[in-house]
Design a protein around this motif. Sequence first.
Motif, PDB file in Angstrom:
ATOM      1  N   GLY A 129       0.796  -1.215   0.000  1.00  0.00           N
ATOM      2  CA  GLY A 129       0.000   0.000   0.000  1.00  0.00           C
ATOM      3  C   GLY A 129       0.829   1.264   0.000  1.00  0.00           C
ATOM      4  O   GLY A 129       1.874   1.348  -0.657  1.00  0.00           O
ATOM      5  N   VAL A 130       0.396   2.260   0.791  1.00  0.00           N
ATOM      6  CA  VAL A 130       1.009   3.574   0.757  1.00  0.00           C
ATOM      7  C   VAL A 130       2.455   3.560   1.235  1.00  0.00           C
ATOM      8  O   VAL A 130       3.227   4.482   0.963  1.00  0.00           O
ATOM      9  CB  VAL A 130       0.179   4.567   1.605  1.00  0.00           C
ATOM     10  N   GLY A 131       2.856   2.492   1.930  1.00  0.00           N
ATOM     11  CA  GLY A 131       4.248   2.387   2.366  1.00  0.00           C
ATOM     12  C   GLY A 131       5.226   2.338   1.204  1.00  0.00           C
ATOM     13  O   GLY A 131       6.382   2.759   1.340  1.00  0.00           O
ATOM     14  N   ALA A 132       4.789   1.854   0.044  1.00  0.00           N
ATOM     15  CA  ALA A 132       5.675   1.739  -1.116  1.00  0.00           C
ATOM     16  C   ALA A 132       6.153   3.105  -1.612  1.00  0.00           C
ATOM     17  O   ALA A 132       7.368   3.326  -1.725  1.00  0.00           O
ATOM     18  CB  ALA A 132       4.980   0.959  -2.225  1.00  0.00           C
ATOM     19  N   PRO A 133       5.249   4.046  -1.917  1.00  0.00           N
ATOM     20  CA  PRO A 133       5.747   5.365  -2.345  1.00  0.00           C
ATOM     21  C   PRO A 133       6.509   6.104  -1.254  1.00  0.00           C
ATOM     22  O   PRO A 133       7.407   6.896  -1.553  1.00  0.00           O
ATOM     23  CB  PRO A 133       4.472   6.121  -2.744  1.00  0.00           C
ATOM     24  N   VAL A 134       6.163   5.853   0.022  1.00  0.00           N
ATOM     25  CA  VAL A 134       6.903   6.491   1.112  1.00  0.00           C
ATOM     26  C   VAL A 134       8.348   6.000   1.126  1.00  0.00           C
ATOM     27  O   VAL A 134       9.297   6.793   1.276  1.00  0.00           O
ATOM     28  CB  VAL A 134       6.208   6.217   2.460  1.00  0.00           C
ATOM     29  N   LEU A 135       8.533   4.695   0.955  1.00  0.00           N
ATOM     30  CA  LEU A 135       9.892   4.140   0.925  1.00  0.00           C
ATOM     31  C   LEU A 135      10.658   4.616  -0.307  1.00  0.00           C
ATOM     32  O   LEU A 135      11.863   4.860  -0.243  1.00  0.00           O
ATOM     33  CB  LEU A 135       9.834   2.608   0.952  1.00  0.00           C
ATOM     34  N   LEU A 136       9.951   4.742  -1.436  1.00  0.00           N
ATOM     35  CA  LEU A 136      10.598   5.264  -2.641  1.00  0.00           C
ATOM     36  C   LEU A 136      11.095   6.685  -2.403  1.00  0.00           C
ATOM     37  O   LEU A 136      12.227   7.034  -2.761  1.00  0.00           O
ATOM     38  CB  LEU A 136       9.622   5.232  -3.820  1.00  0.00           C
ATOM     39  N   LEU A 137      10.255   7.504  -1.791  1.00  0.00           N
ATOM     40  CA  LEU A 137      10.649   8.881  -1.496  1.00  0.00           C
ATOM     41  C   LEU A 137      11.845   8.913  -0.549  1.00  0.00           C
ATOM     42  O   LEU A 137      12.778   9.704  -0.741  1.00  0.00           O
ATOM     43  CB  LEU A 137       9.472   9.639  -0.890  1.00  0.00           C
ATOM     44  N   ALA A 138      11.842   8.040   0.461  1.00  0.00           N
ATOM     45  CA  ALA A 138      12.956   7.992   1.419  1.00  0.00           C
ATOM     46  C   ALA A 138      14.259   7.624   0.713  1.00  0.00           C
ATOM     47  O   ALA A 138      15.320   8.225   0.961  1.00  0.00           O
ATOM     48  CB  ALA A 138      12.649   6.997   2.534  1.00  0.00           C
ATOM     49  N   ALA A 139      14.195   6.645  -0.198  1.00  0.00           N
ATOM     50  CA  ALA A 139      15.400   6.243  -0.931  1.00  0.00           C
ATOM     51  C   ALA A 139      15.907   7.369  -1.817  1.00  0.00           C
ATOM     52  O   ALA A 139      17.113   7.611  -1.913  1.00  0.00           O
ATOM     53  CB  ALA A 139      15.113   5.002  -1.775  1.00  0.00           C
ATOM     54  N   ARG A 140      14.977   8.099  -2.452  1.00  0.00           N
ATOM     55  CA  ARG A 140      15.377   9.215  -3.295  1.00  0.00           C
ATOM     56  C   ARG A 140      16.013  10.329  -2.464  1.00  0.00           C
ATOM     57  O   ARG A 140      16.970  10.977  -2.909  1.00  0.00           O
ATOM     58  CB  ARG A 140      14.161   9.776  -4.044  1.00  0.00           C
ATOM     59  N   LEU A 141      15.519  10.552  -1.251  1.00  0.00           N
ATOM     60  CA  LEU A 141      16.100  11.590  -0.398  1.00  0.00           C
ATOM     61  C   LEU A 141      17.517  11.211   0.027  1.00  0.00           C
ATOM     62  O   LEU A 141      18.403  12.069   0.110  1.00  0.00           O
ATOM     63  CB  LEU A 141      15.211  11.814   0.833  1.00  0.00           C
ATOM     64  N   VAL A 142      17.748   9.925   0.305  1.00  0.00           N
ATOM     65  CA  VAL A 142      19.105   9.469   0.629  1.00  0.00           C
ATOM     66  C   VAL A 142      20.035   9.703  -0.553  1.00  0.00           C
ATOM     67  O   VAL A 142      21.166  10.184  -0.398  1.00  0.00           O
ATOM     68  CB  VAL A 142      19.097   7.969   1.025  1.00  0.00           C
ATOM     69  N   GLN A 143      19.547   9.369  -1.757  1.00  0.00           N
ATOM     70  CA  GLN A 143      20.357   9.590  -2.955  1.00  0.00           C
ATOM     71  C   GLN A 143      20.683  11.073  -3.142  1.00  0.00           C
ATOM     72  O   GLN A 143      21.833  11.439  -3.400  1.00  0.00           O
ATOM     73  CB  GLN A 143      19.606   9.071  -4.184  1.00  0.00           C
ATOM     74  N   GLY A 144      19.659  11.923  -3.021  1.00  0.00           N
ATOM     75  CA  GLY A 144      19.876  13.349  -3.218  1.00  0.00           C
ATOM     76  C   GLY A 144      20.807  13.947  -2.183  1.00  0.00           C
ATOM     77  O   GLY A 144      21.663  14.775  -2.508  1.00  0.00           O
ATOM     78  N   PHE A 145      20.656  13.514  -0.924  1.00  0.00           N
ATOM     79  CA  PHE A 145      21.492  14.036   0.152  1.00  0.00           C
ATOM     80  C   PHE A 145      22.962  13.675  -0.087  1.00  0.00           C
ATOM     81  O   PHE A 145      23.849  14.523   0.055  1.00  0.00           O
ATOM     82  CB  PHE A 145      21.019  13.465   1.486  1.00  0.00           C
TER      83      PHE A 145
END
Length: 453
Positions: A129-145
């Motif tokens: 469910g909604v946890g999937a896009p949340v985890l995707l966003l978290a991974a993208r933030l790690v990459q960007g940081f």
Amino acid sequence: MSTAAVAPHPFPEPRTAPPGATVTDPALVRRAVKAAALGNAMEWFDFGVYSYLAVTLGKVFFPSGNPTAQLLSTFGAFAAAFLVRPLGGLLFGPLGDRVGRQKVLALTMIMMAAGTFAIGLIPSYAAIGVGAPVLLLAARLVQGFSTGGEYAGASTFIAEYAPDRRRGFLGSWLEFGTLAGYIGGAGLVTAMTALLSSEDLLSWGWRVPFLIAGPMGLIGLYLRMRLEETPAFAAEMEKAEAARPKVPLRRAVTGQWRALLLCVGLVLVFNVTDYMLLSYMPSYLTSELHYDETHGLLVVLGVMALMMVAQPFVGALTDRVGRRPVIATGCAGFLLLSVPALLLIRQGSLAAVALGMAALGLLLVCFTAAMPAALPALFPTRVRYGSLSIGFNVSVSLFGGTTPLVVTALIGATGDMMMPAYYMMAAAVVGGVAVWRMTESAGRPLPGSPPAV
């Protein structure tokens, strides 16, 4: 018998090292260039994979039933990484000036690889469910940081290892890695799309390119851990007579305001034209000119391959004639040729599109080949990593990463299909002012460092 006169090299190699000069080890320099370029390649491998899989990722993580909403949500998660890049620069840059370039670059490599690898492991929306896009966003933030400390650190690392007379040539391989990574990522996705069915690509195939980042990250980490600290930073440590010289953040900003403004201006023209050509133009060809999507993507990949060939030659040219003339040529070219090139692209035939894109791509090489050597030379060794990280990432986040969005909005507001050309011309004016005010650095020691031969 007469002999023809030979014009001397503008920056002749001394027969003996001058007193106090740093003598570089060619084998170590090559390892440093490979290790730095691989990190950039990995960043843009992810960029290519994410861009080319955008439609598939939208179905996996944002199954709204509306294709446009899915695509916007996917690119929204992608764009979120740009928001945290300046924060990463604020942390990793000053940290690199305090504990060393090599340690911080090893850390950013780990974080980039982990963020990309994690995307390949995230369950789909259908599973959690909604946890999937949340985890995707978290991974993208790690990459960007982590990316916030990568480019400035990698360019600083190569610049401080390279001999003064070859800094342009060696630095140009950093952007060679960028182009190779993007082509590798986009090419892999294109091959998988051709070989796999739509169902296989949607169920498991999309994960494969992201999972490849794991082994790539381990190789990059191995290369970076084998390196010694740069000679320039090691000498700075000796002068400071302290294991970890403290550089206050305010010194990296307020003490370098003129160099920071020049950095922002140079990075602006570099990244606006880069993102315009390599990220926005495929969408422009498809959505605005109704050009065949496959042909548009192949043209862009072909232009990038052409840029890869030209990259080291133009880098070597900057060592002979200087960084300023090459960057100024790029600015003048975009100012004068953006409109003719875009008019050529709008003709629609494959030959016209390829010719217009190739012209813009070769102008872009003036920046990709010169900037990795020119930007680190704006700052003294003591604050180089931190100041460059701040200036570079602020400019990329405000101007480079927003280019596709701003240009799309301008076309929608004005109805003028020539807006991409006008936007590149405006960036060229800003870059021209910056290059007019910058000091030539080719063949000269980095500020705050002894000569390197």
